[in-house]
Design a protein around this motif. Structure first.
Motif, PDB file in Angstrom:
ATOM      1  N   ALA A  25       0.835  -1.217   0.000  1.00 53.92           N
ATOM      2  CA  ALA A  25       0.000   0.000   0.000  1.00 53.92           C
ATOM      3  C   ALA A  25       0.860   1.253   0.000  1.00 53.92           C
ATOM      4  N   VAL A  53      -0.158   2.963   5.646  1.00 51.03           N
ATOM      5  CA  VAL A  53      -0.356   3.202   4.216  1.00 51.03           C
ATOM      6  C   VAL A  53       0.701   4.227   3.790  1.00 51.03           C
ATOM      7  N   VAL A 232      -7.208   6.106   1.381  1.00 51.20           N
ATOM      8  CA  VAL A 232      -7.870   4.846   1.751  1.00 51.20           C
ATOM      9  C   VAL A 232      -9.384   5.027   1.728  1.00 51.20           C
ATOM     10  N   VAL A 242      -9.205  -2.810   2.033  1.00 54.84           N
ATOM     11  CA  VAL A 242      -7.820  -2.505   2.409  1.00 54.84           C
ATOM     12  C   VAL A 242      -7.484  -3.293   3.670  1.00 54.84           C
TER      13      VAL A 242
END
Ligand SMILES: Cc1cc2nc3c(=O)[nH]c(=O)nc-3n(C[C@H](O)[C@H](O)[C@H](O)COP(=O)(O)OP(=O)(O)OC[C@H]3O[C@@H](n4cnc5c(N)ncnc54)[C@H](O)[C@@H]3O)c2cc1C
Length: 445
Positions: A25, A53, A232, A242
């Motif tokens: 990610a 992330v 996200v 996710v």
């Protein structure tokens, strides 16, 4: 044996099916998920073994200070914003100036100053610079590595005198004569561009340096979490699942379908995009490991400071022949002081046990003091080490990486990005464009 036999993972639980799984990610993974979603892929899983992330976009906070691990500057014309426009208002607009500490102890223009490095050095040095340049062009030896490349363009004398060779060793983690020529040609074109006579004349006659025309940006004051949370959110709203801090055990192929063990559950996927380190994806797929691909381990030292600083620019590159530190970034120039103290991060290349930060701190203090850079109270707030910061291109590493990527491709996994492509991507911009190319998306740049 190159591939796993077509075995299956046995689970009693229900199999969760995805059209595509994106491993990693970071910027490449986020952009890939957005592209696939835009291309009509409705069931996508974005999965990362780490908890955050943004991949290498990391920060560290203590005592009210927030530092980047590395030095990260973004731009308002980045194609990344075409996929995640919500990021733009969250960035902090900045006007950084870049400079370098040259081997003569002067803070001067980055990456080279015609005035300070050449003209100001006096007639004898100028004569030596030109003699060495003419010798390099006339002898025109075979260019086998990054050192040969740089010496051809600016001559051996200037490449040493300007500190470029010392900086390259610091940056790439190995000396310039060990760096593969392919990388030099790909990533060091700026040397040949700066070395053209026309550029030198322009630099000398220009009154004011034309800075970048786009707006430079820094992450939000408190770190990257708030920034990438909106990315996200956008992906989640598009139906992308996710999963962070995930445990991925193995990937097997069953006909045209992949099966993966993620967090103890069974995932089936039609397509796998990998942006994680090649060696990790090769291992997950049970493929035979090739030669080890070395990467730089980066240690960041975080300081606060009160006193007189011997320079005004926000980012300083160390081109001097001494000191292990590579670059420093004054975050307080972007976000303001904390408790009346400035604060900054310093990048040091190296892979070391716990002792490294202590040695690096002492060496940094000594070196910057001898160059008059920090006169006052300099306090170490902390340090962090980042693995896989960027690839080391030596001993045919790029060729070995290409072979491993091809092996993954034959298995069915598409691997690209900074880690997945073993590709030194200097900016989020290049990561975005390369993901677009890999996924055959018309480029938004
Ligand atoms: C020191 C430094 C400074 C930079 N400065 C800038 C800048 O100023 N501006 C800018 O735009 N860009 C900058 N970049 C470049 C930018 O960070 C990259 O272009 C971008 O982060 C690449 O994204 P990526 O997703 O391909 O890879 P990465 O961000 O490297 O990460 C890919 C994924 O791999 C995962 N991963 C890593 N190790 C493992 C492992 N062992 N197992 C499993 N997964 C793993 C990560 O969690 C991540 O999800 C900088 C990078 C570094 C390292």
């Amino acid at each position: 044996m190159e591939e796993h036999p077509h075995n299956t993972l046995e689970y009693s639980d229900k199999v969760e099916y995805f059209d595509a799984v994106v491993l990693g990610a970071g910027i490449s993974g986020l952009v890939s998920a957005a592209i696939l979603s835009g291309q009509g892929c409705s069931r996508i899983l974005l999965v990362d073994e780490y908890k955050n992330v943004g991949g290498n976009h990391l920060d560290w906070s203590s005592n009210g200070y927030t530092f980047d691990i590395g030095s990260l500057i973004f731009q308002d014309d980045s194609p990344l914003l075409a996929y995640f426009p919500e990021l733009l208002p969250l960035y902090v607009p900045i006007k950084p100036e870049w400079a370098r500490l040259n081997p003569q102890g002067k803070i001067t223009a980055y990456p080279i100053s015609v005035r300070d490095d050449i003209i100001g050095a006096g007639p004898i040095v100028i004569a030596r610079i030109f003699a060495s340049l003419i010798a390099a062009r006339v002898l025109k030896r075979q260019t086998r590595n990054a050192q040969d490349f740089v010496r051809f363009w600016i001559g051996g004398y200037l490449s040493k005198r300007s500190g470029l060779e010392s900086y390259m060793r610091r940056f790439y983690g190995v000396s310039a004569d060990e760096i593969d020529i392919e990388l030099a040609k790909k990533r060091m074109m700026w040397v040949s561009e700066h070395a053209r006579i026309r550029t030198w004349v322009t630099k000398l006659t220009e009154r004011k340096k034309g800075g970048p025309t786009n707006q430079q940006l820094a992450r939000p004051r408190d770190g990257f979490a708030a920034l990438y949370a909106v990315a996200v959110d956008r992906l989640s709203n598009q139906g992308v699942k996710v999963s962070l801090g995930a445990q991925i055990k193995r990937i097997v192929k069953n006909g045209h379908q992949f099966q993966m063990d993620v967090n103890g559950g069974m995932i089936a996927a039609g397509r796998i995009i990998s942006t994680i380190p090649i060696e990790r994806s090769v291992e997950l797929c049970g493929l035979e490991a090739g030669p080890h691909l070395s990467t730089i381990t980066l240690t960041s030292l975080f300081f606060s400071f009160s006193g007189n600083r011997g320079f005004s620019q926000s980012v300083i590159y160390n081109f001097s022949h001494k000191g292990d530190w590579k670059r420093l970034t004054m975050y307080s120039d972007f976000y303001g002081k904390v408790d009346d103290r400035e604060y900054f991060g310093v990048e040091v290349i190296g892979s070391g046990p716990d002792g490294l930060a202590v040695n690096a701190e002492g060496a940094f203090r000594q070196h910057t003091q001898s160059n008059g850079m920090f006169d006052g109270d300099l306090r170490l707030e902390g340090s962090r080490t980042l693995d896989h910061a960027y690839p080391i291109y030596r001993r045919n590493a790029a060729k070995h990486a290409a072979e491993a990527i091809e092996k993954l491709r034959r298995f069915g996994v598409e691997s690209f990005g900074r880690q997945g492509g073993f590709n030194y991507q200097p900016t989020a911009r290049s990561s975005t464009v390369e993901a677009e190319i890999a996924l055959q998306q018309p480029t938004s740049a």
